[in-house]
Design a protein around this motif. Structure first.
Motif, PDB file in Angstrom:
ATOM      1  N   GLN A 135       0.600  -1.126   0.007  1.00 49.86           N
ATOM      2  CA  GLN A 135       0.088  -0.033   0.025  1.00 49.86           C
ATOM      3  C   GLN A 135       0.917   1.209   0.065  1.00 49.86           C
ATOM      4  O   GLN A 135       1.886   1.427   0.569  1.00 49.86           O
ATOM      5  CB  GLN A 135      -0.862   0.051   1.338  1.00 49.86           C
ATOM      6  N   TYR A 185       1.144   5.378   0.680  1.00 49.51           N
ATOM      7  CA  TYR A 185       0.485   6.369   1.636  1.00 49.51           C
ATOM      8  C   TYR A 185       1.236   7.829   1.348  1.00 49.51           C
ATOM      9  O   TYR A 185       2.041   7.802   0.934  1.00 49.51           O
ATOM     10  CB  TYR A 185       0.529   5.983   3.255  1.00 49.51           C
ATOM     11  N   LEU A 208      -2.268   8.913   5.719  1.00 46.99           N
ATOM     12  CA  LEU A 208      -1.371   8.258   6.855  1.00 46.99           C
ATOM     13  C   LEU A 208      -2.143   7.561   8.061  1.00 46.99           C
ATOM     14  O   LEU A 208      -1.596   6.899   8.749  1.00 46.99           O
ATOM     15  CB  LEU A 208      -0.650   9.401   7.353  1.00 46.99           C
ATOM     16  N   GLU A 240      -4.471   6.053   7.867  1.00 49.24           N
ATOM     17  CA  GLU A 240      -5.010   4.736   7.617  1.00 49.24           C
ATOM     18  C   GLU A 240      -3.926   3.571   7.736  1.00 49.24           C
ATOM     19  O   GLU A 240      -4.024   2.571   8.491  1.00 49.24           O
ATOM     20  CB  GLU A 240      -5.496   4.533   6.162  1.00 49.24           C
ATOM     21  N   PHE A 241      -2.508   4.186   7.623  1.00 49.71           N
ATOM     22  CA  PHE A 241      -1.277   3.279   7.870  1.00 49.71           C
ATOM     23  C   PHE A 241      -1.310   3.211   9.332  1.00 49.71           C
ATOM     24  O   PHE A 241      -0.967   2.079   9.796  1.00 49.71           O
ATOM     25  CB  PHE A 241      -0.318   4.195   7.425  1.00 49.71           C
ATOM     26  N   HIS A 242      -1.850   4.100  10.119  1.00 50.08           N
ATOM     27  CA  HIS A 242      -1.554   3.743  11.648  1.00 50.08           C
ATOM     28  C   HIS A 242      -2.458   2.934  12.111  1.00 50.08           C
ATOM     29  O   HIS A 242      -2.122   1.829  12.894  1.00 50.08           O
ATOM     30  CB  HIS A 242      -1.665   5.076  12.252  1.00 50.08           C
ATOM     31  N   LYS A 267      -3.827   0.402  10.291  1.00 50.18           N
ATOM     32  CA  LYS A 267      -3.547  -0.805  10.074  1.00 50.18           C
ATOM     33  C   LYS A 267      -2.261  -1.363  10.480  1.00 50.18           C
ATOM     34  O   LYS A 267      -2.087  -2.820  10.550  1.00 50.18           O
ATOM     35  CB  LYS A 267      -3.477  -0.767   8.124  1.00 50.18           C
ATOM     36  N   ALA A 268      -1.280  -0.679  10.883  1.00 51.09           N
ATOM     37  CA  ALA A 268       0.076  -1.065  11.233  1.00 51.09           C
ATOM     38  C   ALA A 268       0.152  -1.204  12.908  1.00 51.09           C
ATOM     39  O   ALA A 268       1.069  -2.129  13.303  1.00 51.09           O
ATOM     40  CB  ALA A 268       1.073   0.012  10.808  1.00 51.09           C
ATOM     41  N   CYS A 298       8.889  -0.516   5.521  1.00 47.43           N
ATOM     42  CA  CYS A 298       8.349   0.979   4.838  1.00 47.43           C
ATOM     43  C   CYS A 298       9.343   1.636   4.351  1.00 47.43           C
ATOM     44  O   CYS A 298      10.424   2.104   5.009  1.00 47.43           O
ATOM     45  CB  CYS A 298       7.915   1.820   6.357  1.00 47.43           C
ATOM     46  N   VAL A 338       4.486   0.653   1.835  1.00 46.10           N
ATOM     47  CA  VAL A 338       4.513  -0.118   3.071  1.00 46.10           C
ATOM     48  C   VAL A 338       4.232  -1.382   2.338  1.00 46.10           C
ATOM     49  O   VAL A 338       3.387  -1.807   1.709  1.00 46.10           O
ATOM     50  CB  VAL A 338       3.554   0.022   3.973  1.00 46.10           C
TER      51      VAL A 338
END
Length: 281
Positions: A14, A16, A21, A23-25, A27-28, A37, A82
């Motif tokens: 994905q 970002y 961002l 959304e990354f947080h 998901k991660a 990353c 990522v």
């Protein structure tokens, strides 16, 4: 006409920017996967295992499974790629076990890649992304797996200096670990006894079990289960074999024992796994 992408099991990619961002947080955070990353533009600020990190352009961030991630923010021009990689996929790469068990990597996850290896890493990342985005007529799962293997090997070598003082690669312990994973890859779907591996390595079962747990963070029986289940899942997905036939092929005493083993390790029945895979396809 709908173009169908290949099913890249074990890998999700994905991109970002500052706009997504958050959304990354989500998901991660505390995800039970390995995350690579790649920051190609801008900067990224975040808190990892209670420590603050400022990640600059041309940097890689390796987040080990179950990393505690908080307070992510980035610059306006941030471009972040990522790679989410599953533990089942990781377990087949013996050279990664050192990194996954390393406290040094856990607290030193950022690496600049402006050195000579950087160009190779960026070109490989771009190539994997391109292949990953293609349809099944243009790309194959195998081609992406080979490219990802090459990328992981390059990245792991970059991180080795971080754990140089405690590098398992230079010790007898790492020789044992690497040999164990070679044996597991070759015999694991049939040999489920710790005694088999300890005999092959000329060690006591107690010593081998203790060493594997200490250096990889996981019990030896869990690694063995990974290999057995991985083979069982492959047979369930790619063959019309009945549960009983799969049980026989994996040398279980009977199919009921295999079914209990599969459910204990995965949380679902073998039949449910096969049906779920058919639905996803």
């Amino acid at each position: 006409m709908i173009e169908i992408k290949p099913n890249f099991e074990g890998l999700y990619i994905q991109k970002y920017t500052l706009n997504n961002l958050s959304e990354f947080h989500r998901k991660a955070e505390n995800l039970n996967k390995l995350l690579l990353c790649f920051v190609s533009k801008g900067t990224l600020d975040l808190q990892i295992n209670t420590l603050p990190f400022h990640v600059k352009t041309n940097s890689i961030l390796m987040l080990l499974p179950d990393t505690d991630l908080k307070n992510s923010s980035g610059s306006n021009e941030l471009e972040l790629s990522v790679f989410f990689i599953s533990l089942d996929f990781i377990s087949s790469y013996s050279f990664l076990t050192v990194l996954l068990a390393s406290d040094e990597i856990k607290f030193n996850p950022v690496m600049s890649i402006e050195n000579p290896a950087g160009k190779l890493i960026w070109s490989t990342v771009k190539l994997i992304q391109d292949y990953h985005a293609k349809t099944k007529e243009e790309s194959t799962v195998e081609s992406v797996q080979y490219l990802l293997y090459a990328l992981l090997e390059i990245v792991s070598k970059l991180y080795l200096p971080v754990i140089k003082n405690n590098s398992l690669l230079q010790t007898r312990s790492q020789d044992i670990i690497e040999h164990f994973f070679e044996l597991l890859d070759k015999h694991g779907y049939l040999e489920r006894s710790v005694l088999f591996y300890s005999d092959q390595l000329h060690l006591s079962p107690q010593y081998l079990s203790s060493l594997i747990k200490k250096e990889t963070g996981k019990p030896i029986k869990q690694w063995i289960s990974y290999r057995v289940i991985k083979q069982a899942q492959e047979l369930l997905k790619t063959t019309p074999l009945s549960i009983k036939e799969i049980s026989n092929r994996l040398q279980f005493v009977d199919s009921s024992l295999f079914c209990r083993y599969f459910r204990r390790c995965t949380g679902i029945t073998a039949n449910t796994y096969r049906e779920n895979y058919k639905i996803k396809k």
